[in-house]
Design an enzyme around this catalytic site. Structure first.
Site, mmCIF file in Angstrom:
data_model
loop_
_atom_site.group_PDB
_atom_site.id
_atom_site.type_symbol
_atom_site.label_atom_id
_atom_site.label_comp_id
_atom_site.label_asym_id
_atom_site.label_seq_id
_atom_site.Cartn_x
_atom_site.Cartn_y
_atom_site.Cartn_z
ATOM 1 N N PRO A 2 1.222 -0.981 0.457
ATOM 2 C CA PRO A 2 0.148 0.213 0.040
ATOM 3 C C PRO A 2 0.543 1.424 0.086
ATOM 4 C CG PRO A 2 -0.876 -1.432 1.293
ATOM 5 C CD PRO A 2 1.069 -1.938 1.317
ATOM 6 N N GLU A 3 0.339 2.479 -0.359
ATOM 7 C CA GLU A 3 1.100 3.538 -1.235
ATOM 8 C C GLU A 3 0.608 4.283 0.115
ATOM 9 O OE1 GLU A 3 2.529 5.304 -4.909
ATOM 10 O OE2 GLU A 3 2.112 3.007 -5.716
ATOM 11 N N LYS A 52 4.511 5.660 4.482
ATOM 12 C CA LYS A 52 4.158 3.846 4.638
ATOM 13 C C LYS A 52 3.733 3.261 5.919
ATOM 14 C CE LYS A 52 5.432 3.256 0.687
ATOM 15 N NZ LYS A 52 5.890 2.311 -0.593
ATOM 16 N N ARG A 285 11.986 -3.340 -9.407
ATOM 17 C CA ARG A 285 10.600 -2.846 -8.943
ATOM 18 C C ARG A 285 10.082 -2.775 -11.200
ATOM 19 N NH1 ARG A 285 8.384 -1.077 -4.808
ATOM 20 N NH2 ARG A 285 6.143 -2.042 -6.285
#
Length: 295
Positions: A2-3, A52, A285
């Protein structure tokens, strides 16, 4: 993972449903038993997010510190006065959006039996929250919480006085590619892969530009756009970075296919110039960008 907007929504939710309430804290799984004992029976006074990281503060100045990581998730439930989403975190059912709950269980008689590996369970007189699979779940002191915050960069969703200048300073002193720096939580807290790709596209910035080659005005615009995009995410409960003119429907629900400019659109025409959107690995990523717009 989750951002930052999801974690800020979590903090608001915890404040709404547990703020000022005395909580029963347990660890059904058993991996957080000692921490649960430190928190059990105390009042949760404040819920806050930075990037986060989630911090739940209790009345004896001990914090529950949680980082969901790739697999963590919170589940909520309760009676008709308990307003909470049923799931925030992994697995994401629709991108970064959570699954909503009406909170109207008029026959509520307490939390259900734990299902699966529940690391920590919080229970008030009106509802409950279960945490599973988090990377970090720890009971920490205020000094330890301050040490965590000291390691983090400024958070666009806090946007405190001086944060913009601090981001510009941290970005400008590094030779690393800006695409990596935006994901470095010590430079900018809360931005993940989606916001990284979308903000770089919206600012027409080459993802491989070194941080120290970006002038202060451009860096400031990156910060401002991150503030705007992430604030929209907090409001909407999902990441939508495109304007209404690009949506195929106008009924208040943006189709997933229309929600982003470049993220997960590799091989499709850029919405602005028609060039095929590219994808590359950077820092383990996937990076999405437009070779035409971001030169």
């Amino acid at each position: 993972m989750p951002e930052g907007h999801s974690v800020h929504r979590l903090a608001r939710q915890f404040q709404d449903v547990f703020g000022g309430r005395r909580l029963a804290v347990s660890s059904p799984q058993g991996r957080f038993t000692a921490g649960a004992e430190l928190l059990n029976g105390h009042v949760m006074t404040e819920a806050a997010a930075h990037g986060k990281q989630l911090f739940l503060r209790f009345d004896h100045d001990v914090f529950l510190h949680v980082h969901l990581g790739l697999y963590g998730a919170w589940n909520f439930g309760g009676d008709s006065s308990f307003r909470g989403a049923s799931s925030i975190g992994a697995p994401r059912r629709i991108g970064e959006s959570e699954t909503a709950s009406t909170g109207e269980d008029h026959d509520y008689a307490g939390p259900p039996e734990p299902v699966g590996a529940v690391r920590v369970r919080l229970v008030s007189d009106h509802g409950w929250a279960d945490l599973r699979g988090a990377t970090t779940c720890a009971a920490i002191t205020s000094d330890e919480a301050a040490a965590v915050l000291k390691r983090l960069g400024p958070d666009p969703l806090r946007n405190l006085p001086g944060d913009r200048d601090e981001f510009i300073r941290r970005l400008s002193r590094r030779k690393t590619a800006v695409a990596l720096l935006l994901m470095d939580q010590s430079v900018l807290a809360g931005v993940g892969n989606i916001y990284r790709a979308e903000v770089l596209f919206r600012q027409a910035l080459d993802p491989w530009t070194p941080g120290n080659a970006i002038d202060a005005a451009t860096a400031g615009r990156l910060w401002d756009d991150a503030v705007q995009a992430m604030s929209d995410g907090v409001r909407d409960g999902r990441i939508v970075t495109t304007p209404p003119r690009l949506w195929t429907v106008a009924n208040g629900t943006v189709p997933d296919a229309d929600a982003h400019f470049v993220y997960k659109r590799e091989g499709l025409p850029c919405r602005a110039c028609g060039t095929l959107v590219g994808m590359a690995e950077i820092g383990t990523r996937k990076l999405y960008w437009c070779p035409g717009c971001q030169l």
